[in-house]
Scaffold this motif. Structure first.
Motif, PDB file in Angstrom:
ATOM      1  N   THR A  13       0.859  -1.169   0.000  1.00 25.45           N
ATOM      2  CA  THR A  13       0.000   0.000   0.000  1.00 25.45           C
ATOM      3  C   THR A  13       0.895   1.218   0.000  1.00 25.45           C
ATOM      4  OG1 THR A  13      -0.081   0.036   2.425  1.00 25.45           O
ATOM      5  CG2 THR A  13      -1.906  -1.041   1.294  1.00 25.45           C
ATOM      6  N   GLY A  14       0.473   2.299  -0.611  1.00 22.07           N
ATOM      7  CA  GLY A  14       1.195   3.554  -0.493  1.00 22.07           C
ATOM      8  C   GLY A  14       2.077   3.898  -1.671  1.00 22.07           C
ATOM      9  N   ARG A  15       2.834   4.975  -1.506  1.00 23.60           N
ATOM     10  CA  ARG A  15       3.658   5.524  -2.578  1.00 23.60           C
ATOM     11  C   ARG A  15       4.776   4.581  -2.974  1.00 23.60           C
ATOM     12  NH1 ARG A  15       4.248  10.165  -0.411  1.00 23.60           N
ATOM     13  NH2 ARG A  15       2.761  11.302  -1.670  1.00 23.60           N
ATOM     14  N   TYR A  16       5.317   3.849  -2.025  1.00 18.99           N
ATOM     15  CA  TYR A  16       6.349   2.860  -2.288  1.00 18.99           C
ATOM     16  C   TYR A  16       5.837   1.481  -1.876  1.00 18.99           C
ATOM     17  CZ  TYR A  16       9.713   6.698  -2.663  1.00 18.99           C
ATOM     18  OH  TYR A  16      10.384   7.825  -3.035  1.00 18.99           O
ATOM     19  N   PRO A  17       6.403   0.413  -2.426  1.00 19.74           N
ATOM     20  CA  PRO A  17       6.069  -0.930  -1.957  1.00 19.74           C
ATOM     21  C   PRO A  17       6.839  -1.232  -0.684  1.00 19.74           C
ATOM     22  CG  PRO A  17       7.629  -1.060  -3.731  1.00 19.74           C
ATOM     23  CD  PRO A  17       7.306   0.392  -3.566  1.00 19.74           C
ATOM     24  N   TYR A  18       6.359  -0.824   0.438  1.00 25.17           N
ATOM     25  CA  TYR A  18       7.094  -0.803   1.706  1.00 25.17           C
ATOM     26  C   TYR A  18       7.208  -2.152   2.339  1.00 25.17           C
ATOM     27  CZ  TYR A  18       6.821   4.177   1.846  1.00 25.17           C
ATOM     28  OH  TYR A  18       6.954   5.493   1.559  1.00 25.17           O
ATOM     29  N   LEU A  19       8.254  -2.539   2.638  1.00 23.16           N
ATOM     30  CA  LEU A  19       9.256  -3.266   1.922  1.00 23.16           C
ATOM     31  C   LEU A  19       9.173  -4.703   2.366  1.00 23.16           C
ATOM     32  CD1 LEU A  19      11.992  -0.602   1.911  1.00 23.16           C
ATOM     33  CD2 LEU A  19      11.558  -2.041  -0.022  1.00 23.16           C
ATOM     34  N   LEU A  20      10.191  -5.470   2.357  1.00 23.64           N
ATOM     35  CA  LEU A  20      10.043  -6.892   2.548  1.00 23.64           C
ATOM     36  C   LEU A  20      10.586  -7.366   3.883  1.00 23.64           C
ATOM     37  CD1 LEU A  20      10.911  -7.995  -1.040  1.00 23.64           C
ATOM     38  CD2 LEU A  20       8.689  -7.637  -0.010  1.00 23.64           C
ATOM     39  N   ARG A 102       9.020  13.198  -6.665  1.00 24.28           N
ATOM     40  CA  ARG A 102       9.760  12.421  -7.656  1.00 24.28           C
ATOM     41  C   ARG A 102       8.834  11.820  -8.710  1.00 24.28           C
ATOM     42  NH1 ARG A 102      13.329  10.366  -3.204  1.00 24.28           N
ATOM     43  NH2 ARG A 102      15.291  11.488  -3.469  1.00 24.28           N
ATOM     44  N   THR A 103       9.331  11.754  -9.932  1.00 24.27           N
ATOM     45  CA  THR A 103       8.649  11.051 -11.012  1.00 24.27           C
ATOM     46  C   THR A 103       8.943   9.562 -10.885  1.00 24.27           C
ATOM     47  OG1 THR A 103      10.536  11.174 -12.522  1.00 24.27           O
ATOM     48  CG2 THR A 103       9.006  13.065 -12.496  1.00 24.27           C
ATOM     49  N   PRO A 104       8.199   8.692 -11.592  1.00 29.59           N
ATOM     50  CA  PRO A 104       8.508   7.257 -11.545  1.00 29.59           C
ATOM     51  C   PRO A 104       9.961   6.938 -11.882  1.00 29.59           C
ATOM     52  CG  PRO A 104       6.357   7.585 -12.528  1.00 29.59           C
ATOM     53  CD  PRO A 104       6.941   8.953 -12.345  1.00 29.59           C
ATOM     54  N   VAL A 182       2.170  -4.708  -9.739  1.00 26.45           N
ATOM     55  CA  VAL A 182       3.542  -4.325 -10.097  1.00 26.45           C
ATOM     56  C   VAL A 182       3.536  -3.399 -11.308  1.00 26.45           C
ATOM     57  CG1 VAL A 182       5.724  -5.179 -11.037  1.00 26.45           C
ATOM     58  CG2 VAL A 182       4.669  -6.320  -9.069  1.00 26.45           C
ATOM     59  N   THR A 183       2.725  -3.723 -12.308  1.00 26.43           N
ATOM     60  CA  THR A 183       2.643  -2.884 -13.512  1.00 26.43           C
ATOM     61  C   THR A 183       2.152  -1.494 -13.166  1.00 26.43           C
ATOM     62  OG1 THR A 183       2.194  -4.821 -14.899  1.00 26.43           O
ATOM     63  CG2 THR A 183       1.617  -2.664 -15.806  1.00 26.43           C
ATOM     64  N   TYR A 184       1.198  -1.419 -12.253  1.00 28.14           N
ATOM     65  CA  TYR A 184       0.674  -0.117 -11.828  1.00 28.14           C
ATOM     66  C   TYR A 184       1.752   0.707 -11.135  1.00 28.14           C
ATOM     67  CZ  TYR A 184      -1.746   3.266  -8.892  1.00 28.14           C
ATOM     68  OH  TYR A 184      -2.119   4.411  -8.244  1.00 28.14           O
ATOM     69  N   ILE A 185       2.534   0.060 -10.253  1.00 26.37           N
ATOM     70  CA  ILE A 185       3.578   0.779  -9.519  1.00 26.37           C
ATOM     71  C   ILE A 185       4.614   1.350 -10.466  1.00 26.37           C
ATOM     72  CG2 ILE A 185       5.428   0.545  -7.804  1.00 26.37           C
ATOM     73  CD1 ILE A 185       2.546   0.461  -6.730  1.00 26.37           C
ATOM     74  N   LEU A 186       4.930   0.618 -11.516  1.00 27.21           N
ATOM     75  CA  LEU A 186       5.988   1.032 -12.436  1.00 27.21           C
ATOM     76  C   LEU A 186       5.454   1.845 -13.620  1.00 27.21           C
ATOM     77  CD1 LEU A 186       8.101  -2.255 -12.477  1.00 27.21           C
ATOM     78  CD2 LEU A 186       8.389  -0.230 -11.036  1.00 27.21           C
ATOM     79  N   PHE A 196      11.972  -2.676 -12.472  1.00 32.33           N
ATOM     80  CA  PHE A 196      11.632  -3.814 -11.623  1.00 32.33           C
ATOM     81  C   PHE A 196      12.882  -4.448 -11.026  1.00 32.33           C
ATOM     82  CE2 PHE A 196      10.745  -8.355 -10.949  1.00 32.33           C
ATOM     83  CZ  PHE A 196       9.668  -8.265 -10.087  1.00 32.33           C
ATOM     84  N   GLN A 197      13.924  -4.601 -11.848  1.00 28.01           N
ATOM     85  CA  GLN A 197      15.176  -5.166 -11.351  1.00 28.01           C
ATOM     86  C   GLN A 197      15.770  -4.291 -10.251  1.00 28.01           C
ATOM     87  OE1 GLN A 197      17.669  -5.681 -14.810  1.00 28.01           O
ATOM     88  NE2 GLN A 197      16.441  -7.371 -15.620  1.00 28.01           N
ATOM     89  N   ASN A 198      15.715  -2.976 -10.439  1.00 25.34           N
ATOM     90  CA  ASN A 198      16.222  -2.058  -9.417  1.00 25.34           C
ATOM     91  C   ASN A 198      15.428  -2.187  -8.121  1.00 25.34           C
ATOM     92  OD1 ASN A 198      18.071  -1.075 -11.266  1.00 25.34           O
ATOM     93  ND2 ASN A 198      16.911   0.777 -11.737  1.00 25.34           N
ATOM     94  N   TRP A 199      14.115  -2.305  -8.280  1.00 26.27           N
ATOM     95  CA  TRP A 199      13.219  -2.449  -7.137  1.00 26.27           C
ATOM     96  C   TRP A 199      13.570  -3.702  -6.335  1.00 26.27           C
ATOM     97  CZ3 TRP A 199       7.243  -2.945  -8.284  1.00 26.27           C
ATOM     98  CH2 TRP A 199       6.551  -3.246  -7.106  1.00 26.27           C
ATOM     99  N   MET A 200      13.731  -4.847  -7.033  1.00 23.84           N
ATOM    100  CA  MET A 200      14.056  -6.088  -6.350  1.00 23.84           C
ATOM    101  C   MET A 200      15.430  -6.000  -5.677  1.00 23.84           C
ATOM    102  SD  MET A 200      11.406  -8.006  -6.654  1.00 23.84           S
ATOM    103  CE  MET A 200      10.573  -6.427  -6.397  1.00 23.84           C
ATOM    104  N   LYS A 201      16.410  -5.413  -6.358  1.00 22.86           N
ATOM    105  CA  LYS A 201      17.738  -5.264  -5.761  1.00 22.86           C
ATOM    106  C   LYS A 201      17.674  -4.367  -4.525  1.00 22.86           C
ATOM    107  CE  LYS A 201      20.318  -5.980 -10.061  1.00 22.86           C
ATOM    108  NZ  LYS A 201      21.162  -5.319 -11.104  1.00 22.86           N
ATOM    109  N   ARG A 202      16.875  -3.304  -4.605  1.00 19.39           N
ATOM    110  CA  ARG A 202      16.705  -2.422  -3.464  1.00 19.39           C
ATOM    111  C   ARG A 202      16.163  -3.182  -2.258  1.00 19.39           C
ATOM    112  NH1 ARG A 202      11.642   1.495  -2.760  1.00 19.39           N
ATOM    113  NH2 ARG A 202      10.792  -0.600  -2.476  1.00 19.39           N
TER     114      ARG A 202
END
Length: 244
Positions: A13-20, A102-104, A182-186, A196-202
């Motif tokens: 939920t929210g601006r970021y996928p807060y996190l794992l 920030r922009t996407p 995921v498509t919506y977030i990106l 997506f790769q950056n997101w997973m690495k993050r």
């Protein structure tokens, strides 16, 4: 710290996928602590019993199960993260102030390490609002969850009796690939695959840092690889909380 393998899925939920990551805390207190961004010590304020559970994914989360089974008030921090970020931005907290504009591409095309460091700063900056909201809840027993409860935030607030649950990289990526949002977030990214790769690495970096901070602070860290069921996971958490 103790490391166990168990199962969970993930939610956003929210601006970021807060996190794992996922934390659990149970306290019985007559006084406790409050946090303000940049503070170095505890401020007394609590008189509640509560359990802290951070980022319990799935439609029916462990936090919800605890709430339903034991009658606890359920405080899901992720539902308020955008609001807390906006509040912190209005107070001039830099990481939050920058994040709202920030922009996407400016979010997801940055180096994963920079994104990860920014996430920890954001959680630190919103901690006073997370705990401020918790303080106002009129309930004797509270279950609360959210990745905003990082080991650093918990340590700053003087909390050590909690459990962190993090995913293995393979488990994280396999489940995120299945998520329709995921498509919506990106949306709006110039290169969605790279984003997506950056997101997973993050998120992998985030989990690694959470684990390292748990080890440094002697906090139990459970590593999730998807082998156990939700029911088994609930029993583990229940037993750790010594709930009957």
């Amino acid at each position: 710290s103790d490391c166990i393998t168990l199962h969970t899925a993930y939610h956003f939920t929210g601006r970021y996928p807060y996190l794992l990551c996922f934390h659990v805390l149970k306290l019985s207190l007559s006084t406790s602590t409050s946090c303000k961004s940049g503070s170095t010590g505890p401020l007394p304020y609590w008189n509640q019993d509560f359990e802290l559970v951070s980022q319990l994914p799935r439609k029916s989360t462990i936090a919800e199960q605890i709430s339903e089974k034991y009658g606890a008030y359920y405080y899901k921090v992720d539902d308020f993260v955008d609001e807390f970020i906006d509040m912190a931005a209005q107070k001039g907290y830099l990481a939050c102030k920058n994040s709202v504009n920030r922009t996407p591409d400016e979010i997801w095309m940055r180096e994963p390490l920079i994104q990860c460091e920014d996430e920890f700063r954001i959680y630190d900056e919103i901690s006073e609002f997370v705990f401020g909201y918790l303080e106002k809840i009129d309930a004797g027993f509270i279950v609360t969850e959210g990745a905003a409860y990082t080991p650093n935030v918990m340590g700053k607030c003087g909390k050590k009796e909690y459990i962190s649950i993090i995913p293995t990289p393979d488990f994280q990526i396999s489940h995120y690939k299945e998520r329709e949002w995921v498509t919506y977030i990106l949306e709006g990214c110039s290169d969605k695959q790279q984003a997506f790769q950056n997101w997973m690495k993050r998120d992998i970096l985030f989990a690694e840092q959470v684990k390292a901070e748990c080890e440094e602070n002697r906090v139990t860290c459970i590593v999730n690889d998807g082998l156990k069921t939700q029911a088994e996971m609930f029993r583990i958490v229940r037993d750790l909380f010594q709930l009957k």
